[in-house]
Write an enzyme that holds these catalytic residues in place. Structure first.
Site, PDB file in Angstrom:
ATOM      1  N   ASP A   1      -3.391   8.026   8.145  1.00  0.00           N
ATOM      2  CA  ASP A   1      -4.247   7.124   8.915  1.00  0.00           C
ATOM      3  C   ASP A   1      -3.349   6.414   9.930  1.00  0.00           C
ATOM      4  OD1 ASP A   1      -2.905   5.160   7.451  1.00  0.00           O
ATOM      5  OD2 ASP A   1      -4.573   4.813   6.078  1.00  0.00           O
TER       6      ASP A   1
ATOM      7  N   HIS B   1      -0.316   4.719   7.329  1.00  0.00           N
ATOM      8  CA  HIS B   1       0.334   5.338   6.176  1.00  0.00           C
ATOM      9  C   HIS B   1       0.655   6.811   6.420  1.00  0.00           C
ATOM     10  CE1 HIS B   1      -2.344   2.086   4.651  1.00  0.00           C
ATOM     11  NE2 HIS B   1      -1.252   1.759   3.984  1.00  0.00           N
TER      12      HIS B   1
ATOM     13  N   SER C   1       0.802  -1.230   0.000  1.00  0.00           N
ATOM     14  CA  SER C   1       0.000   0.000   0.000  1.00  0.00           C
ATOM     15  C   SER C   1       0.829   1.271   0.000  1.00  0.00           C
ATOM     16  CB  SER C   1      -0.945   0.005   1.205  1.00  0.00           C
ATOM     17  OG  SER C   1      -0.218  -0.114   2.421  1.00  0.00           O
TER      18      SER C   1
END
Length: 359
Positions: free
Chosen positions: A334, A337, A48
């Site tokens: 978040d 990340h 991600s």
């Protein structure tokens, strides 16, 4: 087609490299809109941190194609990037003179120019361990390699076989994985700890990473930047109940990084390729977290979304989680990340120290 072949031949006679010629066939100029890029393309694999939207096309809950993700990018339209704005592949592509946004390979209407200048095959939530992707129903790293093989066929269809091979050989490959193996597999799921102690599991991950790099090399990659792990235990969602960095997770990350560096040095000799390079992301992110004020941040122990302690992916949404007033003051977007601003600082730090040496 005859006109394209004549253009390519003329450019080659003039001494222009094959990949620049292939780019010119589509753009109408070798220099392009940005001037001559440092490499023909950037090709991205991993999780991600570098997924620019592939998971949008995957049947999984590990997604970010909804608000408030992407609120500071393209008018706030979510793209599937796991942040509030641009992420490392985008900043890297800008530094290389290619483009400002690297498109996802899946779920995107890709133009010839997109393919010629690079895409991301990454899938948020994946890892070197095949079990990691299975746990969250995302693309395994092997599938990313399969997509790359398909991409090469498309590239050859645009530029021709010879030019496509040169584009691949001269392009920069970015590989970023392993964090989910440690954080969301070994320390969260029950199976791997029953099979391995942490040292043995790290050995397993490094071998998987090595096999992946060798497959990339066999498919034509010659300039590969492979990121080590960040201080996993200091990521907001991985902290202890007392909100301190988790020493076990950080030790695992450091152990992985140490063994990965050794393996990369071995691969350089085995493959006779000095442009496979380790990139140390641990230290710069650790400094951002430990000394946020030095970089203009106020908060580094929790994310901007919701409480910042556990919200990530579907839990970070505009219905149940508000966002902080100024995400530029936060290291993390978040609970897992970094923010766009933190990513930019990280890439600016890493580029001259590691990436530039591979070009």
């Amino acid at each position: 087609m005859e006109h394209g072949n004549a253009t390519l031949l003329l450019l080659l006679v003039l001494g222009v490299s094959t990949w620049q010629a292939g780019w010119a066939m589509v753009n109408g100029t070798v220099a392009g809109r940005r001037g001559r890029p440092l490499v023909p393309a950037v090709l991205v694999f991993g999780d991600s941190i570098v997924d620019t939207g592939n998971n949008n096309a995957v049947l999984t809950l590990t997604k970010s194609d909804f608000s408030p993700y992407g609120k500071d990018l393209n008018g706030g339209v979510p793209t599937g990037r796991f942040s509030n704005g641009r992420i490392p592949p985008d900043f890297l592509a800008s530094r290389l003179g290619l483009k400002d946004l690297v498109p996802a390979y899946l779920g995107t209407d890709l133009t010839d120019d997109d393919l010629l200048t690079g895409v991301s095959f990454a899938s948020g939530g994946t890892g070197y361990d095949p079990l990691t992707s299975t746990l969250v129903a995302v693309l395994p790293m092997q599938e990313e390699l399969n997509m790359f093989a398909e991409y090469k066929e498309k590239l050859a269809g645009i530029a021709g076989d010879e030019a496509a091979a040169r584009i691949i050989a001269e392009s920069l490959f970015l590989v970023c994985a392993g964090t989910d193996d440690i954080a969301n597999n070994y320390y969260l799921a029950p199976l791997r700890p029953l099979q391995y102690d942490i040292s043995a599991y790290v050995d397993f991950l490094v071998q998987q990473a090595s096999d992946f790099l060798k497959q990339l090399y066999q498919q034509g990659a010659r300039k590969i930047a492979i990121l080590g792990l960040p201080p996993v235990g200091c990521v907001p969602s991985q902290r202890t109940l007392a909100r301190n960095c988790d020493p076990a997770r950080n030790h695992a990350a450091q152990l992985f990084n140490s063994k990965l560096k050794e393996e990369i040095m071995r691969l350089q000799e085995e493959l006779l390729c000095q442009r496979i390079g380790y990139v140390d992301i641990y230290d710069v992110l650790q400094d951002l977290i430990a000394n946020p004020c030095n970089y203009g941040f106020d908060v580094s122990t929790r994310g901007c979304c919701g409480t910042g302690n556990f919200e990530v992916s579907i839990l970070c949404n505009r219905l149940t989680a508000t966002t902080c007033p100024d995400d530029r003051k936060y290291v993390f977007w978040d609970s897992f990340h970094p923010t766009e601003r933190a990513y930019e600082i990280i890439v600016d730090y890493l580029y001259p120290r590691y990436v530039e040496k591979l070009l």
